[in-house]
Design a protein around this motif. Structure first.
Motif, PDB file in Angstrom:
ATOM      1  N   UNK A 166       0.841  -1.215   0.000  1.00 37.77           N
ATOM      2  CA  UNK A 166       0.000   0.000   0.000  1.00 37.77           C
ATOM      3  C   UNK A 166       0.866   1.251   0.000  1.00 37.77           C
ATOM      4  N   UNK A 167       1.936   1.220   0.795  1.00 38.09           N
ATOM      5  CA  UNK A 167       2.810   2.400   0.876  1.00 38.09           C
ATOM      6  C   UNK A 167       3.526   2.626  -0.455  1.00 38.09           C
ATOM      7  N   UNK A 168       4.030   1.550  -1.042  1.00 37.57           N
ATOM      8  CA  UNK A 168       4.737   1.685  -2.321  1.00 37.57           C
ATOM      9  C   UNK A 168       3.796   2.206  -3.394  1.00 37.57           C
ATOM     10  N   UNK A 169       2.616   1.681  -3.402  1.00 35.67           N
ATOM     11  CA  UNK A 169       1.651   2.093  -4.422  1.00 35.67           C
ATOM     12  C   UNK A 169       1.309   3.575  -4.250  1.00 35.67           C
ATOM     13  N   UNK A 177      11.811  -0.284  -2.489  1.00 34.92           N
ATOM     14  CA  UNK A 177      12.247   0.990  -1.907  1.00 34.92           C
ATOM     15  C   UNK A 177      11.757   1.166  -0.471  1.00 34.92           C
ATOM     16  N   UNK A 178      10.891   0.258  -0.003  1.00 38.86           N
ATOM     17  CA  UNK A 178      10.251   0.411   1.321  1.00 38.86           C
ATOM     18  C   UNK A 178      10.996  -0.429   2.356  1.00 38.86           C
ATOM     19  N   UNK A 179      11.242   0.142   3.507  1.00 38.97           N
ATOM     20  CA  UNK A 179      11.814  -0.640   4.613  1.00 38.97           C
ATOM     21  C   UNK A 179      11.201  -0.183   5.937  1.00 38.97           C
ATOM     22  N   UNK A 218      -4.553   4.453   4.958  1.00 34.46           N
ATOM     23  CA  UNK A 218      -3.591   3.346   5.037  1.00 34.46           C
ATOM     24  C   UNK A 218      -3.958   2.367   6.169  1.00 34.46           C
ATOM     25  N   UNK A 219      -4.122   2.876   7.379  1.00 36.14           N
ATOM     26  CA  UNK A 219      -4.348   1.975   8.522  1.00 36.14           C
ATOM     27  C   UNK A 219      -5.608   1.130   8.309  1.00 36.14           C
ATOM     28  N   UNK A 220      -6.777   1.757   8.023  1.00 38.05           N
ATOM     29  CA  UNK A 220      -7.961   0.886   7.858  1.00 38.05           C
ATOM     30  C   UNK A 220      -7.893  -0.038   6.646  1.00 38.05           C
TER      31      UNK A 220
END
Ligand code: NAD
Ligand code: LMR
Length: 327
Positions: A166-169, A177-179, A218-220
């Motif tokens: 979700x974050x990458x998108x 790229x996400x960590x 994001x959270x829900x």
């Protein structure tokens, strides 16, 4: 020729196992030169479809598959197991929460915990997938007094992967790229996917996304993703769950990448004030086959409230099944 690794899978005729077993014999977990013996467990009524799965596994003629053992007896299935995927359990349907499965599935994990205690290798790694996974893992380990609690984990890797994706998108980048995404607590609607420590291309994620998106979308979305898949597919997630199980076990065996961590639900040692003994999802690193909870991350009030809420749900679940604990 290497010594085969013995891998037990419960619920072997079910949809997650069907997505997992063929990847194991392709070498996706233990590597392209590591032979495996698969130990498949099902309930007696599902022996015939499980035999069909075993036939298909043989029909792949994989050079990695040294043997397939099928059984409806947990003690027999876990005999000499190095790695165990506890998948066999009823899934929820539309409109249910995962905790609604607790009374239905709890007994399975008491019986299987005792069988693991008797039959599995002492260094066994047991990944509980069947829901409600955290509390089922607690039941299993509390029925296995001769195994260390650290031998058990419940799967929150699917939530972790969902959060990364979700974050990458949202950022328009690749997932590579996400960590440092962290999922805290229960594999349930109360889980807390946390971006306060996350990085996108090495820079703080929360400097690159809006607070409103983080808090209200994001959270829900991550919390409710399992239900959204059920709504769309009519069945709960299977291939993504198998993929997450494989990745979780692989990282537990071979270690996590430098400068990153993964989310695993493991027995709380009191870190971050979480009640000791609960099986709670933390960010962890793994080295030499042993996980360690990432220590001393700064926790703000927003996170503290959510981490406590999901802990409270796990305490309530624990209280419902305490009668099944052997210690
Ligand atoms: P499924 O119904 O397709 O398969 C479950 C299988 O388990 C069935 O074949 C059933 O006969 C078998 N089973 C039931 N009791 C058993 C027992 N005592 N011993 C051995 N086998 C037994 O279900 P599925 O889609 O494969 O899902 C399995 C479980 O995984 C469900 O509880 C589901 O909610 C859960 N799940 C968890 C996650 C996660 O992220 N932790 C993700 C997806 C699904
Ligand atoms: C998931 O997260 O997809 C699984 O736990 C299945 C479910 O019931 O949501």
């Amino acid at each position: 020729m290497k010594t085969p690794v013995h891998i037990a899978i419960t619920g072997a005729a079910g949809q997650i196992s069907y997505a997992l077993a063929f990847r194991l014999i392709a070498g996706d977990l233990a590597g392209p030169d590591q032979p495996l013996v698969l130990h498949l467990l099902e309930v007696p009524e599902a022996m015939l479809p499980m035999k069909g799965v075993a036939m298909e596994l043989m029909d792949c003629a994989s050079p990695l598959l040294a043997d397939v053992i099928i059984s409806s007896d947990p003690r027999e299935a876990f005999d000499g197991a190095d790695l165990v995927f506890l998948i066999g359990a009823k899934p929820r349907g539309p409109g249910m929460e995962r905790r609604d499965l607790l009374q239905i599935n709890a007994e399975i994990f008491a019986v299987q915990g005792q069988a693991l205690n008797q039959a599995a290798k002492r260094g066994v790694k047991v990944l509980v997938v069947g829901n409600p996974a955290n509390t089922n893992a607690m039941i299993a380990l509390r029925n296995a007094p001769d195994l260390a609690p650290e031998n058990f984990s419940a799967m929150t890797r699917l939530d972790h992967n969902r959060a990364v994706s979700q974050l990458a998108s949202h950022c328009g980048c690749g997932t590579g790229a996400i960590s440092r995404v962290a999922v805290w607590g229960n594999h349930s609607i109360t889980q807390y996917p946390d971006l306060h420590h996350a990085r996108v291309s090495g820079a703080p994620a929360l400097e690159q996304v809006e607070q409103d998106w983080f808090r209200n979308q994001f959270i829900p979305v991550v919390q409710k993703r399992g239900a959204a898949v059920i709504e769309a597919r009519g069945k709960s997630s299977a291939a993504s769950a198998a993929h997450a199980a494989l990745e979780c076990m692989r990282d537990w065996m071979f270690g996590t990448p430098a400068d990153d961590w993964v989310s695993m639900a493991v027995v709380s040692d009191g870190s971050y004030g979480v009640t000791p003994g609960l099986v709670y999802s933390f960010p962890v690193t793994v080295a030499d086959g042993r996980y360690a909870i990432v220590p001393e991350l700064p926790i703000n009030q927003f996170s503290h409230v959510r981490m406590h809420l999901t802990e409270a749900e796990l305490i309530a679940e624990r209280d419902m099944v305490q009668h099944l604990f052997r210690y």
